[in-house]
Scaffold this motif. Structure first.
Motif, PDB file in Angstrom:
ATOM      1  N   THR A 225       0.813  -1.218   0.000  1.00  0.00           N
ATOM      2  CA  THR A 225       0.000   0.000   0.000  1.00  0.00           C
ATOM      3  C   THR A 225       0.845   1.266   0.000  1.00  0.00           C
ATOM      4  OG1 THR A 225      -0.155  -0.028   2.437  1.00  0.00           O
ATOM      5  CG2 THR A 225      -1.902  -1.147   1.185  1.00  0.00           C
ATOM      6  N   ARG A 226       2.047   1.198   0.515  1.00  0.00           N
ATOM      7  CA  ARG A 226       2.880   2.401   0.603  1.00  0.00           C
ATOM      8  C   ARG A 226       3.380   2.877  -0.761  1.00  0.00           C
ATOM      9  NH1 ARG A 226       2.625  -0.327   4.916  1.00  0.00           N
ATOM     10  NH2 ARG A 226       2.510   0.711   6.936  1.00  0.00           N
ATOM     11  N   THR A 229       0.454   6.226  -3.500  1.00  0.00           N
ATOM     12  CA  THR A 229       0.382   7.519  -2.822  1.00  0.00           C
ATOM     13  C   THR A 229      -0.221   8.609  -3.690  1.00  0.00           C
ATOM     14  OG1 THR A 229       2.670   7.967  -3.492  1.00  0.00           O
ATOM     15  CG2 THR A 229       2.332   7.000  -1.310  1.00  0.00           C
ATOM     16  N   VAL A 251      -0.538  -3.826   4.157  1.00  0.00           N
ATOM     17  CA  VAL A 251      -0.401  -2.679   5.049  1.00  0.00           C
ATOM     18  C   VAL A 251       0.786  -2.813   5.999  1.00  0.00           C
ATOM     19  CG1 VAL A 251      -2.832  -2.033   4.926  1.00  0.00           C
ATOM     20  CG2 VAL A 251      -2.086  -3.690   6.650  1.00  0.00           C
ATOM     21  N   ASP A 253       4.493  -2.803   6.630  1.00  0.00           N
ATOM     22  CA  ASP A 253       5.692  -2.315   5.949  1.00  0.00           C
ATOM     23  C   ASP A 253       6.831  -3.301   6.229  1.00  0.00           C
ATOM     24  OD1 ASP A 253       7.839  -1.002   4.892  1.00  0.00           O
ATOM     25  OD2 ASP A 253       7.536   0.868   5.991  1.00  0.00           O
ATOM     26  N   GLN A 260       4.749  -3.573  13.890  1.00  0.00           N
ATOM     27  CA  GLN A 260       3.817  -2.463  13.719  1.00  0.00           C
ATOM     28  C   GLN A 260       2.471  -2.850  14.331  1.00  0.00           C
ATOM     29  OE1 GLN A 260       4.332  -1.801   9.303  1.00  0.00           O
ATOM     30  NE2 GLN A 260       6.143  -2.981   9.922  1.00  0.00           N
ATOM     31  N   THR A 267      -4.670   2.651  10.265  1.00  0.00           N
ATOM     32  CA  THR A 267      -4.454   3.991   9.718  1.00  0.00           C
ATOM     33  C   THR A 267      -3.942   3.921   8.287  1.00  0.00           C
ATOM     34  OG1 THR A 267      -4.000   4.913  11.912  1.00  0.00           O
ATOM     35  CG2 THR A 267      -3.163   6.139  10.015  1.00  0.00           C
ATOM     36  N   GLU A 268      -3.000   3.001   8.036  1.00  0.00           N
ATOM     37  CA  GLU A 268      -2.457   2.857   6.685  1.00  0.00           C
ATOM     38  C   GLU A 268      -3.525   2.356   5.719  1.00  0.00           C
ATOM     39  OE1 GLU A 268      -0.076   2.500   3.282  1.00  0.00           O
ATOM     40  OE2 GLU A 268      -0.012   3.794   5.065  1.00  0.00           O
ATOM     41  N   ARG A 271      -5.893   5.114   4.812  1.00  0.00           N
ATOM     42  CA  ARG A 271      -5.274   6.115   3.932  1.00  0.00           C
ATOM     43  C   ARG A 271      -5.562   5.825   2.458  1.00  0.00           C
ATOM     44  NH1 ARG A 271      -1.251   6.440   0.617  1.00  0.00           N
ATOM     45  NH2 ARG A 271      -0.478   4.342   1.097  1.00  0.00           N
TER      46      ARG A 271
END
Length: 323
Positions: A225-226, A229, A251, A253, A260, A267-268, A271
């Protein structure tokens, strides 16, 4: 909402890894991949262990296509046989989804060398032959898993970390002085299509690869997911979900070494999901929470706590989406 992981784990104990992961991820259980066991268990060597009719040898620069199978190639095939024996023994009665990851044809073509050097990607005939052999070997693997674990639903995750580099022509040649020619969309999809039926396509590289997954006929995609953006990337994700496809949202990382927590994972997830404005009930049926890539970089003691945090995040995310 279900959860899973990419499959790569630290350590070299397959039986211990499978037993532990089956307890924490019983719904979509990833068959452990243990690169610490050596090159024959790494992403490329493991996939080559499924390929029959072609020979490969492990050179200082990596795997190379050769006239006959080397001891390392035979070891990769033998490792699969051992892992399947252990899987059959340990998963008696397992009736969830058993997910197995295999490196895809474009990642192999961009990683394996030709007999005279440089990557197979530079040889149209060789890369086509390898893709066909991989599809056959993977089909045999899936059939074997269904036979050995008959109550399970077997799911293929095709790992293609080099897909974007192959598509945009950014993969360097062996000399490093130039780049391999970009492969166009229809050819990319054609090589993937024999492996796509009911499968997930997993790519943890930045780039616009979801259209290729759709053109090839994949049922779902597994993303980090990162890497999503920009507005354009999120729009593409929305199009994927609106088309009725499944999504494994990575989600966790996997570049970080610390565990985590569930709140950070929620939250991730929010987003990327909030801007899509999709129906929450429909979304939760097609969404799976997962890891961006494999967990092989974690300490062994942190794997189960991280996956437990991921499990805890799933109901929290459902609650947030319903608001």
């Amino acid at each position: 909402m279900r959860v899973t992981a990419a499959g790569s784990l630290p350590g070299d104990d397959f039986r211990g890894a499978l037993s532990a992961i089956a307890e924490v991820l019983p719904e979509i259980l990833p068959l452990p991949e243990l690169p610490a066991r050596g090159s024959s268990s790494g992403m490329v060597g493991r996939a080559l262990g499924l390929v029959d009719g072609l020979g490969f040898d492990l050179q200082p620069a990596g795997w190379r296509l050769v006239p006959g199978s080397s001891p390392e190639h035979r070891r990769a095939a033998a490792q699969w046989r051992n892992d399947l024996d252990d899987t059959e023994e340990l998963l008696q009665g397992f009736d969830g989804v058993l997910k197995v990851g295999v490196a895809g044809p474009w990642t192999l073509a961009g990683s394996v060398e030709r007999p005279r050097g440089d990557r197979l990607l530079a040889d149209h005939g060789a890369r086509r032959e390898l893709a066909e052999a991989l599809a056959e070997g993977t089909g045999d693997l899936l059939a074997e898993l269904r036979r050995r674990v008959p109550a399970a639903t077997v799911l293929l995750q095709l790992d293609e970390p080099l897909l974007v580099a192959v598509a945009d022509g950014s993969l360097p040649t062996a000399s490093g002085f130039s780049r391999h020619r970009a492969v166009d969309g229809p050819e990319l999809a054609a090589a993937l299509r024999p492996l796509a039926d009911g499968a997930l396509l997993h790519c943890c590289a930045p780039g616009d690869w979801l259209p290729t997954a759709g053109a090839a006929g994949f049922a779902g995609a597994a993303i980090d997911t990162r890497l999503f953006t920009s507005t354009a990337a999120l729009d593409r994700l929305g199009e994927w979900l609106e088309a009725g496809h499944q999504l494994v949202a990575g989600v966790v990382d996997t570049t970080r070494s610390e565990v985590q927590g569930a709140d950070a994972l929620v939250t991730e997830a929010l987003r990327i999901l909030r801007p899509l404005e999709l129906d929450p009930e429909s979304l939760t049926h097609r969404l799976v929470l997962g890891t961006g890539c494999g967990l092989a970089g974690l300490q062994l003691r942190d794997v189960v706590p991280q996956l437990e945090a991921l499990r805890a995040a799933a109901p929290l995310l459902e609650e947030q989406l319903a608001r």
